[in-house]
Scaffold this motif. Structure first.
Motif, PDB file in Angstrom:
ATOM      1  N   ASP A 169      13.796  95.885  20.213  1.00 40.84           N
ATOM      2  CA  ASP A 169      13.817  94.415  20.170  1.00 40.84           C
ATOM      3  C   ASP A 169      15.217  93.930  20.550  1.00 40.84           C
ATOM      4  OD1 ASP A 169      13.415  91.785  19.715  1.00 40.84           O
ATOM      5  OD2 ASP A 169      12.836  91.972  17.607  1.00 40.84           O
ATOM      6  N   LEU A 170      15.282  92.969  21.463  1.00 36.29           N
ATOM      7  CA  LEU A 170      16.565  92.423  21.924  1.00 36.29           C
ATOM      8  C   LEU A 170      16.824  91.023  21.377  1.00 36.29           C
ATOM      9  CD1 LEU A 170      16.424  93.532  25.670  1.00 36.29           C
ATOM     10  CD2 LEU A 170      17.503  94.715  23.757  1.00 36.29           C
ATOM     11  N   ASP A 171      16.053  90.614  20.343  1.00 31.98           N
ATOM     12  CA  ASP A 171      16.210  89.247  19.822  1.00 31.98           C
ATOM     13  C   ASP A 171      17.585  89.011  19.218  1.00 31.98           C
ATOM     14  OD1 ASP A 171      13.701  88.708  20.647  1.00 31.98           O
ATOM     15  OD2 ASP A 171      12.762  88.761  18.672  1.00 31.98           O
ATOM     16  N   GLU A 172      18.164  90.045  18.555  1.00 25.03           N
ATOM     17  CA  GLU A 172      19.473  89.847  17.917  1.00 25.03           C
ATOM     18  C   GLU A 172      20.543  89.531  18.955  1.00 25.03           C
ATOM     19  OE1 GLU A 172      20.520  93.073  15.455  1.00 25.03           O
ATOM     20  OE2 GLU A 172      18.830  92.831  14.062  1.00 25.03           O
ATOM     21  N   ILE A 173      20.507  90.239  20.092  1.00 23.10           N
ATOM     22  CA  ILE A 173      21.485  89.961  21.156  1.00 23.10           C
ATOM     23  C   ILE A 173      21.261  88.559  21.703  1.00 23.10           C
ATOM     24  CG2 ILE A 173      22.243  90.651  23.463  1.00 23.10           C
ATOM     25  CD1 ILE A 173      21.585  93.499  22.734  1.00 23.10           C
ATOM     26  N   GLU A 174      19.997  88.194  21.896  1.00 19.85           N
ATOM     27  CA  GLU A 174      19.689  86.864  22.423  1.00 19.85           C
ATOM     28  C   GLU A 174      20.152  85.772  21.461  1.00 19.85           C
ATOM     29  OE1 GLU A 174      15.799  85.231  24.610  1.00 19.85           O
ATOM     30  OE2 GLU A 174      15.554  85.472  22.451  1.00 19.85           O
ATOM     31  N   ASN A 175      19.966  85.973  20.166  1.00 17.61           N
ATOM     32  CA  ASN A 175      20.383  84.968  19.180  1.00 17.61           C
ATOM     33  C   ASN A 175      21.898  84.814  19.154  1.00 17.61           C
ATOM     34  OD1 ASN A 175      17.710  84.579  18.451  1.00 17.61           O
ATOM     35  ND2 ASN A 175      17.783  86.072  16.793  1.00 17.61           N
ATOM     36  N   ALA A 176      22.631  85.892  19.456  1.00 17.02           N
ATOM     37  CA  ALA A 176      24.095  85.817  19.432  1.00 17.02           C
ATOM     38  C   ALA A 176      24.643  85.007  20.596  1.00 17.02           C
ATOM     39  CB  ALA A 176      24.683  87.225  19.458  1.00 17.02           C
ATOM     40  N   TRP A 177      23.824  84.733  21.597  1.00 14.83           N
ATOM     41  CA  TRP A 177      24.311  83.972  22.766  1.00 14.83           C
ATOM     42  C   TRP A 177      24.368  82.476  22.512  1.00 14.83           C
ATOM     43  CZ3 TRP A 177      20.593  86.920  26.565  1.00 14.83           C
ATOM     44  CH2 TRP A 177      21.125  88.179  26.829  1.00 14.83           C
ATOM     45  N   GLY A 178      23.729  81.983  21.507  1.00 15.57           N
ATOM     46  CA  GLY A 178      23.674  80.537  21.297  1.00 15.57           C
ATOM     47  C   GLY A 178      24.976  79.991  20.741  1.00 15.57           C
ATOM     48  N   VAL A 184      22.954  81.746  28.660  1.00 11.38           N
ATOM     49  CA  VAL A 184      22.805  83.099  29.188  1.00 11.38           C
ATOM     50  C   VAL A 184      21.331  83.302  29.499  1.00 11.38           C
ATOM     51  CG1 VAL A 184      23.136  85.554  28.787  1.00 11.38           C
ATOM     52  CG2 VAL A 184      24.761  83.904  27.844  1.00 11.38           C
ATOM     53  N   VAL A 185      21.043  83.678  30.743  1.00 12.92           N
ATOM     54  CA  VAL A 185      19.661  83.819  31.199  1.00 12.92           C
ATOM     55  C   VAL A 185      19.514  85.185  31.860  1.00 12.92           C
ATOM     56  CG1 VAL A 185      17.883  82.922  32.736  1.00 12.92           C
ATOM     57  CG2 VAL A 185      19.388  81.342  31.532  1.00 12.92           C
ATOM     58  N   VAL A 186      18.500  85.947  31.450  1.00  9.40           N
ATOM     59  CA  VAL A 186      18.198  87.259  32.045  1.00  9.40           C
ATOM     60  C   VAL A 186      16.846  87.138  32.738  1.00  9.40           C
ATOM     61  CG1 VAL A 186      17.887  89.710  31.634  1.00  9.40           C
ATOM     62  CG2 VAL A 186      19.502  88.413  30.234  1.00  9.40           C
ATOM     63  N   THR A 187      16.806  87.459  34.035  1.00  6.63           N
ATOM     64  CA  THR A 187      15.577  87.337  34.814  1.00  6.63           C
ATOM     65  C   THR A 187      15.112  88.710  35.279  1.00  6.63           C
ATOM     66  OG1 THR A 187      16.848  86.965  36.838  1.00  6.63           O
ATOM     67  CG2 THR A 187      16.191  85.026  35.586  1.00  6.63           C
ATOM     68  N   ASN A 198      18.442  79.589  25.738  1.00  9.20           N
ATOM     69  CA  ASN A 198      17.669  78.341  25.666  1.00  9.20           C
ATOM     70  C   ASN A 198      16.197  78.713  25.552  1.00  9.20           C
ATOM     71  OD1 ASN A 198      16.402  75.891  25.969  1.00  9.20           O
ATOM     72  ND2 ASN A 198      17.691  75.206  27.656  1.00  9.20           N
ATOM     73  N   PRO A 199      15.594  78.579  24.370  1.00 10.63           N
ATOM     74  CA  PRO A 199      14.190  79.017  24.193  1.00 10.63           C
ATOM     75  C   PRO A 199      13.220  78.331  25.148  1.00 10.63           C
ATOM     76  CG  PRO A 199      15.224  78.536  22.063  1.00 10.63           C
ATOM     77  CD  PRO A 199      16.167  78.036  23.129  1.00 10.63           C
ATOM     78  N   GLU A 200      13.525  77.113  25.603  1.00  4.49           N
ATOM     79  CA  GLU A 200      12.602  76.388  26.466  1.00  4.49           C
ATOM     80  C   GLU A 200      12.505  77.002  27.857  1.00  4.49           C
ATOM     81  OE1 GLU A 200      13.802  72.359  26.539  1.00  4.49           O
ATOM     82  OE2 GLU A 200      13.364  71.987  24.409  1.00  4.49           O
ATOM     83  N   TRP A 265      17.097  94.022  35.765  1.00  4.94           N
ATOM     84  CA  TRP A 265      17.403  92.656  35.361  1.00  4.94           C
ATOM     85  C   TRP A 265      18.495  92.057  36.235  1.00  4.94           C
ATOM     86  CZ3 TRP A 265      18.148  94.006  29.491  1.00  4.94           C
ATOM     87  CH2 TRP A 265      16.893  94.237  28.922  1.00  4.94           C
ATOM     88  N   THR A 266      18.585  90.748  36.163  1.00  3.09           N
ATOM     89  CA  THR A 266      19.744  90.004  36.679  1.00  3.09           C
ATOM     90  C   THR A 266      20.230  89.106  35.554  1.00  3.09           C
ATOM     91  OG1 THR A 266      18.919  90.015  38.951  1.00  3.09           O
ATOM     92  CG2 THR A 266      20.608  88.386  38.392  1.00  3.09           C
ATOM     93  N   VAL A 267      21.491  89.295  35.135  1.00  6.37           N
ATOM     94  CA  VAL A 267      22.071  88.510  34.045  1.00  6.37           C
ATOM     95  C   VAL A 267      22.816  87.325  34.655  1.00  6.37           C
ATOM     96  CG1 VAL A 267      23.550  88.536  32.000  1.00  6.37           C
ATOM     97  CG2 VAL A 267      22.310  90.594  32.678  1.00  6.37           C
ATOM     98  N   ASN A 268      22.453  86.123  34.226  1.00  6.38           N
ATOM     99  CA  ASN A 268      23.070  84.890  34.716  1.00  6.38           C
ATOM    100  C   ASN A 268      23.742  84.168  33.558  1.00  6.38           C
ATOM    101  OD1 ASN A 268      21.575  84.532  37.603  1.00  6.38           O
ATOM    102  ND2 ASN A 268      20.133  85.266  36.057  1.00  6.38           N
ATOM    103  N   VAL A 269      24.950  83.668  33.796  1.00 12.54           N
ATOM    104  CA  VAL A 269      25.643  82.805  32.836  1.00 12.54           C
ATOM    105  C   VAL A 269      25.785  81.432  33.486  1.00 12.54           C
ATOM    106  CG1 VAL A 269      27.769  82.358  31.564  1.00 12.54           C
ATOM    107  CG2 VAL A 269      26.845  84.684  31.692  1.00 12.54           C
ATOM    108  N   LEU A 270      25.245  80.411  32.830  1.00 12.46           N
ATOM    109  CA  LEU A 270      25.277  79.032  33.333  1.00 12.46           C
ATOM    110  C   LEU A 270      26.203  78.219  32.448  1.00 12.46           C
ATOM    111  CD1 LEU A 270      21.414  78.556  33.791  1.00 12.46           C
ATOM    112  CD2 LEU A 270      23.029  79.664  35.339  1.00 12.46           C
ATOM    113  N   LEU A 271      27.313  77.741  33.008  1.00  8.15           N
ATOM    114  CA  LEU A 271      28.271  76.933  32.257  1.00  8.15           C
ATOM    115  C   LEU A 271      28.075  75.460  32.608  1.00  8.15           C
ATOM    116  CD1 LEU A 271      29.975  79.779  32.949  1.00  8.15           C
ATOM    117  CD2 LEU A 271      31.569  78.597  31.435  1.00  8.15           C
TER     118      LEU A 271
END
Length: 596
Positions: A169-178, A184-187, A198-200, A265-271
């Protein structure tokens, strides 16, 4: 109009360049965040990468695949997988036969047990059989939870018997990005968002969902039955290697990306570019303001020179005309000439008197300003100097008695009072209106305790007592600590003077929180405020004390300080006797942006 057009064109050019500069800075910050996010993901995956191969070699797994119909072996495998999943922190661990049917799983006793399920369509199963290792990320078709799957073949005596899979499960890493000013978007390879701060945006695509992409995604059932949609956005380039993405329903972002080929994956950071554009607008506005001020200064100097030149020209023309007329009528107007000379002399004398009067007025203004400043300084330094003298005399007595520790404490208080007078002199001009004075969050208790330390000698000399009621919780207000302390010193000093002949010399100081405002109320038991003086009591140099006992500046200064804090100062007579001063301050939860 040409100058205005040139200025606007220059401002636009400067805004574009400054915006690119701040966006580039934002991109650099995004690169740092991207490296950290990518390193975290790689580290998390690396922890489990070799575990399926090791678990596949365990005897309990091999025994199960050799005799899958033996219930004892199935039970032993289930218990082993559940204990191992708990030990490793994995979401699920399960074992499949060569046909894809699941024989044992760590969640065997849950409502979403994998046992009996067939996952032969998953790439991690097929790759484990064909390549010796399977890796895949997807939404579980049974649990409907996202996870990353590691698959490894199980061999018994050299023969391929099945596949062992670990899901993490990668939810902990995802929660730390907020919580930051970035997303932070992984496609996945099809551009569909799998992980996001962003959960949406989850399970929405950053690329068009063409039939081919949908077919490839549906073949592996990567997202089960979850409906997929696109994120409407527009990509632009502010500069080379500076990509911008505008999302109508969200904001504009600087995009930095890094692929993770091993994970697919492709990791994207949107500022968010809002702060960068605000900085750019602020910089350009300051530059324009400086240019306008410079142009205005040049225009004023030029107007002054033109006015001076016109005045000199008029004076020269008048003088030449006068000389010509005087030369022509000298003979006939001798008497008039004599009278004219007398008038000129009289005007010169009048001009001399006017100049002297002007000089006297300027000097008087200087003396008045000097007197006001001296009065303010005398009033503001009076209390700390008196306290310093009192502590110094006590220190002498303590040294004579050999009480060095107590004397050192008094000397420390003297140093503190000297520092206070230094701060008072530094902030004296804040007693006048200073709109850009920076306010902070101030806790009332330390400020009141500092005031008590300064006024301790007065309480001891008068036998008065200060009764405090600040409530059960600490109270924080928006103010300047030094100036708020000065207001309290002024009010307490006046209250002690008013209570000098009263039977009850105690003072009451309490705090009340009313919504987003805090009221600090000081009451004495003196004679109160005489009728008709309530409106004049805060005027400069107004005092009801005798000659030599006050300058009438304390309440005026305190009133202006409270207005600078965005609050107020008022007075009334208490029904039980005595005067009651109320300080109104903003609570610390209120925004400080307006004050800054």
């Amino acid at each position: 109009m040409l100058c205005l057009a040139g200025m606007l064109g220059g401002a636009l050019w400067l805004y574009q360049r400054v915006t690119v500069y701040y966006l580039t800075e934002a991109s650099a910050r995004g690169e740092n965040t991207l490296r950290l996010a990518t390193a975290t993901l790689r580290g998390q995956l690396a922890r489990y990468e070799r575990l399926p191969e090791l678990l596949a070699q365990q005897r309990v797994i091999g025994n199960l695949l050799v005799a899958p119909d033996t219930m004892a072996r199935v039970a032993a495998a289930n218990q082993y997988l559940r204990a191992t999943a708990g030990l490793l922190g994995a979401s699920d661990i399960y074992v499949m036969q060569l046909d894809g049917n699941t024989l044992a799983a760590s969640n065997f006793d849950t409502d979403v047990s994998f046992i009996g399920g067939n996952f032969a369509f998953r790439p991690y199963f097929l790759d484990a059989l064909s390549e010796g290792q399977g890796r895949f990320f997807a939404l579980g078709t049974t649990s409907l939870k996202r996870g990353y799957y590691f698959g490894a073949p199980v061999r018994v005596d050299g023969a391929l018997r099945g596949v062992l899979v670990i899901k993490i499960d990668l939810d902990e890493i995802e929660n730390a990005w907020g919580g930051g000013d970035y997303e932070v978007v992984v496609t996945d390879p099809e551009g569909i968002v799998f992980l996001s701060s962003n959960p949406e945006w989850r399970f929405r695509a950053l690329q068009p969902l063409t039939p081919a992409r949908l077919a490839r995604t549906g073949a592996t059932r990567r997202y089960a039955t979850t409906p997929l949609s696109e994120i409407p956005h527009q990509m632009t380039a502010a500069a080379p290697e500076l990509a911008l993405m505008t999302v109508p329903e969200a904001a504009e972002y600087v995009v930095v990306a890094e692929p993770m080929p091993d994970a697919g994956w492709t990791v994207n950071v949107l500022l968010n570019t809002a702060s960068a554009r605000v900085q750019a607008r602020t910089t350009v506005s300051v530059g324009l303001l400086l240019v306008v001020l410079a142009a205005l200064s040049v225009w004023i100097v030029r107007q002054q020179r033109q006015a001076l030149a016109e005045r000199l020209h008029l004076q020269r023309s008048a003088r030449e005309d006068l000389e010509r007329r005087v030369a022509e009528r000298t003979a006939q107007l001798g008497a008039v000439n004599t009278a004219l000379k007398g008038e000129v002399a009289e005007r010169r004398a009048t001009e001399t008197v006017l100049r002297q009067t002007q000089a006297d007025l300027i000097q008087a203004g200087k003396l008045a300003a000097l007197g006001q400043m001296s009065a303010a300084l005398s009033h503001e330094f009076n209390q700390p100097l008196a306290a310093t003298r009192n502590y110094a005399e006590n220190a002498q007595l303590l040294l004579d008695r050999g009480r060095v520790a107590d004397a050192r404490e008094n000397v420390g208080r003297i140093v503190s009072l000297v520092d206070r007078m230094t701060r008072i002199s530094r902030h004296l001009r804040n007693f006048a209106r200073k709109p850009n004075a920076k306010l902070t969050e101030v806790e009332l208790a330390p400020v009141i305790h500092a005031m008590q330390e300064i006024m301790a000698w007065r309480f001891e000399a008068t036998g008065a007592e200060l009764k405090l009621d600040l409530g059960p919780a600490p109270v924080r207000v928006v103010a300047g600590p030094v100036r708020l302390q000065q207001v309290l010193v002024n009010l307490v000093s006046n209250a002690l003077d008013a209570s000098e002949g009263a039977a009850d010399r105690s003072l009451h100081l309490r705090a009340e929180v009313k919504g987003d405002m805090v009221r600090l109320i000081l009451r004495d038991h003196g004679p109160g405020v005489s009728p008709g003086l309530g409106e004049r009591i805060f005027d400069p140099f107004f005092s009801t004390k005798g000659v030599g006992k006050g300058l009438g500046l304390g309440l005026s200064i305190s009133y202006n300080i409270m207005r600078d804090f965005g609050g107020g100062l008022s007075v009334r007579n208490h029904p039980g006797g005595g005067a009651e001063f109320t300080l109104t301050l903003r609570a610390a939860s209120a925004s400080l942006e307006a004050a800054e």
